[in-house]
Design a protein around this motif. Structure first.
Motif, PDB file in Angstrom:
ATOM      1  N   ILE A 103       0.621   4.901   0.658  1.00  0.00           N
ATOM      2  CA  ILE A 103      -0.349   5.783   1.306  1.00  0.00           C
ATOM      3  C   ILE A 103       0.249   7.174   1.478  1.00  0.00           C
ATOM      4  O   ILE A 103       1.197   7.359   2.249  1.00  0.00           O
ATOM      5  CB  ILE A 103      -0.740   5.218   2.691  1.00  0.00           C
ATOM      6  N   CYS A 148      -3.157   4.226  -2.067  1.00  0.00           N
ATOM      7  CA  CYS A 148      -4.301   4.253  -1.163  1.00  0.00           C
ATOM      8  C   CYS A 148      -4.460   5.628  -0.539  1.00  0.00           C
ATOM      9  O   CYS A 148      -3.482   6.372  -0.400  1.00  0.00           O
ATOM     10  CB  CYS A 148      -4.115   3.234  -0.039  1.00  0.00           C
ATOM     11  N   PRO A 151       3.576  -0.637   3.927  1.00  0.00           N
ATOM     12  CA  PRO A 151       2.718  -1.674   4.512  1.00  0.00           C
ATOM     13  C   PRO A 151       2.369  -2.686   3.420  1.00  0.00           C
ATOM     14  O   PRO A 151       1.997  -2.294   2.310  1.00  0.00           O
ATOM     15  CB  PRO A 151       1.478  -0.904   4.973  1.00  0.00           C
ATOM     16  N   ALA A 163       0.841  -1.198   0.000  1.00  0.00           N
ATOM     17  CA  ALA A 163       0.000   0.000   0.000  1.00  0.00           C
ATOM     18  C   ALA A 163       0.872   1.242   0.000  1.00  0.00           C
ATOM     19  O   ALA A 163       1.730   1.398   0.874  1.00  0.00           O
ATOM     20  CB  ALA A 163      -0.909  -0.002   1.233  1.00  0.00           C
ATOM     21  N   ALA A 195      -2.128   6.415  12.150  1.00  0.00           N
ATOM     22  CA  ALA A 195      -1.203   5.298  11.964  1.00  0.00           C
ATOM     23  C   ALA A 195      -0.379   5.068  13.219  1.00  0.00           C
ATOM     24  O   ALA A 195       0.141   6.005  13.819  1.00  0.00           O
ATOM     25  CB  ALA A 195      -0.281   5.578  10.780  1.00  0.00           C
ATOM     26  N   THR A 217      -1.042  -1.119  10.740  1.00  0.00           N
ATOM     27  CA  THR A 217      -0.923   0.269  11.218  1.00  0.00           C
ATOM     28  C   THR A 217      -2.203   0.825  11.833  1.00  0.00           C
ATOM     29  O   THR A 217      -2.202   1.953  12.324  1.00  0.00           O
ATOM     30  CB  THR A 217      -0.514   1.213  10.068  1.00  0.00           C
ATOM     31  N   THR A 222      -2.800  -2.830   5.563  1.00  0.00           N
ATOM     32  CA  THR A 222      -2.579  -1.523   6.169  1.00  0.00           C
ATOM     33  C   THR A 222      -3.308  -1.424   7.501  1.00  0.00           C
ATOM     34  O   THR A 222      -2.750  -0.962   8.505  1.00  0.00           O
ATOM     35  CB  THR A 222      -3.068  -0.400   5.229  1.00  0.00           C
ATOM     36  N   LYS A 223      -4.558  -1.892   7.523  1.00  0.00           N
ATOM     37  CA  LYS A 223      -5.353  -1.879   8.749  1.00  0.00           C
ATOM     38  C   LYS A 223      -4.703  -2.755   9.823  1.00  0.00           C
ATOM     39  O   LYS A 223      -4.575  -2.348  10.984  1.00  0.00           O
ATOM     40  CB  LYS A 223      -6.774  -2.363   8.432  1.00  0.00           C
TER      41      LYS A 223
END
Length: 137
Positions: A17, A89, A40, A15, A96, A62, A58-59
C-alpha cells in the motif's frame, strides 16, 4: 479425498500500500523467523482471491480501506515455504492504525530510502521494482 500436505496450506496474501510517497509496513508481535517488519498480510480464505484477501487483511489489521490495483507477483517464500502473493493496493479511506493488537505491535509509513532499515534482507524483486517506481516520485 487426498490428504493435505504442508505445501497445500492456504496461500498468504500481502498488500503493498503506497500512499503519499510511503509504503505501509507492520511489525508483528510474533516475528516469523527474521521477518519482523512486513506488509499487511494473511491467509487466503477458501473461495477468496489473493487480491480480496489482501484488501480484507489490510482492513482487519490496520483499519484501512484499500482497493486492489494489481497483482505484483507470487512466489514460495524462501523463509517460510508458504505461497505468497503480493497485491499493490490503493488507499480508499481511513487512517492506518493497529486495529488488530493481538497480531500487530506497531505500523509505519516507510519512505523509499528507509526500506532497508525495516527489511535488511531485501524485498521480493517485483515488489521492490514496484516501490522503486511508486516511491521515487
Amino acid at each position: 479425498m487426498m490428504q493435505q500436505t504442508a505445501d497445500e496450506r492456504p496461500g498468504i496474501a500481502a498488500a503493498i500500500i503506497v500512499h503519499e510517497g510511503r509504503v505501509l509496513m507492520v511489525r508483528r508481535r510474533v516475528s516469523e523467523g527474521k521477518l519482523s517488519w512486513q506488509f499487511p498480510a494473511g491467509e487466503v480464505e477458501p473461495g477468496e482471491s489473493p487480491a480480496d484477501a489482501a484488501v480484507r487483511e489490510t482492513k482487519e489489521e490496520t483499519g484501512l480501506d484499500v482497493s486492489a490495483a494489481k497483482l505484483l507477483g507470487e512466489r514460495v517464500h524462501p523463509a517460510t515455504g508458504r505461497l505468497m502473493s503480493y497485491t499493490a493496493c490503493e488507499v480508499v479511506s481511513g487512517t492506518a492504525h493497529v486495529a488488530d493488537d493481538e497480531e500487530l505491535a506497531e505500523l509505519a509509513w516507510v519512505a523509499h530510502d528507509e526500506i532497508p532499515e525495516y527489511v535488511p534482507y531485501g524485498l521480493y524483486e517485483p515488489v521492490q521494482q514496484y516501490l522503486d517506481g511508486a516511491l521515487a516520485r
